[in-house]
Structures are given as structure tokens and as C-alpha cells.
Write a protein that holds these residues in place. Structure first.
Motif, short mmCIF file in Angstrom:
data_model
loop_
_atom_site.label_atom_id
_atom_site.label_comp_id
_atom_site.label_asym_id
_atom_site.label_seq_id
_atom_site.Cartn_x
_atom_site.Cartn_y
_atom_site.Cartn_z
N TYR A 1 0.82 -1.22 0.00
CA TYR A 1 0.00 0.00 0.00
C TYR A 1 0.85 1.26 0.00
N TRP A 2 0.31 2.31 -0.59
CA TRP A 2 0.87 3.65 -0.46
C TRP A 2 0.46 4.14 0.91
N ILE A 3 1.41 4.68 1.68
CA ILE A 3 1.11 5.13 3.04
C ILE A 3 1.50 6.60 3.18
N CYS A 4 0.57 7.42 3.60
CA CYS A 4 0.83 8.85 3.83
C CYS A 4 1.82 8.97 4.98
N SER A 5 2.94 9.70 4.74
CA SER A 5 3.97 9.79 5.78
C SER A 5 4.30 11.24 6.11
N HIS A 6 4.98 11.42 7.25
CA HIS A 6 5.32 12.74 7.76
C HIS A 6 6.63 12.63 8.52
N GLU A 7 7.56 13.55 8.25
CA GLU A 7 8.79 13.63 9.05
C GLU A 7 8.59 14.73 10.07
N VAL A 8 8.76 14.41 11.33
CA VAL A 8 8.50 15.36 12.41
C VAL A 8 9.57 16.43 12.44
N SER A 9 9.15 17.67 12.36
CA SER A 9 10.07 18.79 12.53
C SER A 9 9.50 19.81 13.51
N MET B 1 3.39 18.71 18.60
CA MET B 1 2.25 19.35 17.94
C MET B 1 2.21 18.96 16.45
N GLY B 2 3.37 18.81 15.84
CA GLY B 2 3.43 18.36 14.45
C GLY B 2 2.93 16.94 14.28
N ILE B 3 3.23 16.10 15.25
CA ILE B 3 2.76 14.72 15.22
C ILE B 3 1.24 14.69 15.31
N ARG C 1 -4.56 14.74 10.13
CA ARG C 1 -4.71 14.81 8.67
C ARG C 1 -4.76 13.41 8.05
N GLY C 2 -4.64 12.38 8.86
CA GLY C 2 -4.74 11.01 8.36
C GLY C 2 -3.42 10.34 8.08
N CYS C 3 -2.32 10.93 8.50
CA CYS C 3 -0.99 10.35 8.29
C CYS C 3 -0.90 9.00 9.02
N ARG C 4 -0.30 8.00 8.36
CA ARG C 4 -0.17 6.67 8.96
C ARG C 4 1.28 6.25 9.15
N CYS C 5 2.25 7.10 8.77
CA CYS C 5 3.67 6.78 8.95
C CYS C 5 4.39 8.04 9.41
N ILE C 6 5.05 7.96 10.54
CA ILE C 6 5.73 9.11 11.10
C ILE C 6 7.19 8.76 11.34
N ARG C 7 8.08 9.62 10.84
CA ARG C 7 9.52 9.42 11.01
C ARG C 7 10.03 10.48 11.98
N MET C 8 10.72 10.02 13.03
CA MET C 8 11.23 10.93 14.04
C MET C 8 12.74 10.77 14.17
N VAL C 9 13.46 11.86 14.01
CA VAL C 9 14.90 11.88 14.22
C VAL C 9 15.13 12.29 15.67
N CYS C 10 15.93 11.53 16.38
CA CYS C 10 16.12 11.77 17.81
C CYS C 10 17.56 12.13 18.14
N ASN D 1 -2.36 7.59 21.93
CA ASN D 1 -3.65 8.16 22.33
C ASN D 1 -4.45 8.75 21.17
N ASP D 2 -3.77 9.34 20.18
CA ASP D 2 -4.46 10.06 19.11
C ASP D 2 -4.35 9.39 17.75
N GLY D 3 -3.56 8.34 17.64
CA GLY D 3 -3.27 7.75 16.35
C GLY D 3 -4.44 7.11 15.63
N PHE D 4 -5.51 6.81 16.35
CA PHE D 4 -6.61 6.08 15.73
C PHE D 4 -7.92 6.87 15.77
N SER D 5 -7.81 8.17 15.94
CA SER D 5 -9.02 9.00 15.97
C SER D 5 -9.63 9.17 14.58
N ARG D 6 -8.81 9.10 13.53
CA ARG D 6 -9.32 9.25 12.15
C ARG D 6 -9.34 7.95 11.38
N SER D 7 -8.57 6.97 11.80
CA SER D 7 -8.48 5.72 11.07
C SER D 7 -8.11 4.60 12.04
N VAL D 8 -8.66 3.43 11.80
CA VAL D 8 -8.32 2.27 12.63
C VAL D 8 -7.08 1.54 12.12
#
Length: 128
Positions: free
Chosen positions: A14-22, A26-28, A34-43, A68-75
Motif C-alpha cells: 500500500y501507499w502510506i501517507c507519511s510525515h517527518e516530524v520537525s 504538535m506536528g505529530i 490529517r490522516g498520516c499513517r507513517c511518522i519518522r522521528m529523528v532523535c 492516544n491520538d493515532g486512531f481517531s481518524r483511522s483504525v
């Protein structure tokens, strides 16, 4: 919301909507809303516990927000890619997620979105 696709194939199909945290936590939260299902975090680890790079937000708090918030828009599952975290810290974070953590099969085959509903897959990535 009705899904019109076959969600029984492995996640890798599947194509998965992703986001790199900057923008930290609050960005997460905004990405998840917005429905993002993949989050990349640099630590970075400057104070003993991993923090999101460029912020004072702890990785532990970021994962708590995702739990806590990851499944409010999608299961469907959330994939979290964490960069620059050692194996011991990663194991503690996965343990903190409890039953929300997605346990992969030893074969390495990813489960389907249907089989991984409301689960969080945490993967690590080295900086090299």
C-alpha cells in the motif's frame, strides 16, 4: 468512513501517507489528524532519554501522543520510524506501548492493514 480497497494484503503493498516530524509533538498530532499513517522521528540523546531533534519533546511523550491520538481518524496501523535510538531504549518504548505495539512475525512478512487495526509498528533506523 467506508473503505473501498482490499485491506487484506501485506502493508508493503500500500501507499502510506507519511510525515517527518520537525515541529515536535504538535506536528505529530497535526499529522495524525490529517490522516498520516507513517511518522519518522529523528532523535538525539542529550539528557539521558531520547528527544525529538531540534525540540525539547521527549520521544516517550511523542509515542504517547501517537498511542492516544493515532486512531481517531483511522483504525489502520501507524508506522513509526525512529532514527538514532539504541536497541535498549527502543525496547523500553515498545514495552510502553503495551498491547498497541505490533509484533512482527519472525518471517518478516508484514501483516495486512485489517490484521493490524489499531496497532503501532515501531521500527528503528540508524543515522549511518
Amino acid at each position: 468512513r467506508k473503505v473501498h480497497q482490499d485491506m487484506t494484503r501485506p502493508l508493503s503493498c500500500y501507499w502510506i501517507c507519511s510525515h517527518e516530524v520537525s515541529a515536535g509533538i504538535m506536528g505529530i498530532r497535526a499529522a495524525l489528524n490529517r490522516g498520516c499513517r507513517c511518522i519518522r522521528m529523528v532523535c538525539e540523546t542529550s539528557s539521558g532519554w531520547p528527544q525529538l531533534a531540534g525540540t525539547k519533546d521527549r520521544l516517550e511523550d511523542a509515542l504517547r501522543i501517537i498511542k492516544n491520538d493515532g486512531f481517531s481518524r483511522s483504525v489502520y496501523p501507524v508506522v513509526v520510524i525512529v532514527q538514532n535510538v539504541d536497541d535498549a531504549a527502543l525496547a523500553q518504548l515498545v514495552e510502553m506501548l503495551g498491547s498497541s505495539a505490533l509484533k512482527l512475525q519472525s518471517s518478516g512478512v508484514l501483516p495486512s492493514p485489517d490484521a493490524a487495526r489499531e496497532k503501532i509498528l515501531v521500527a528503528s533506523q540508524s543515522s549511518t
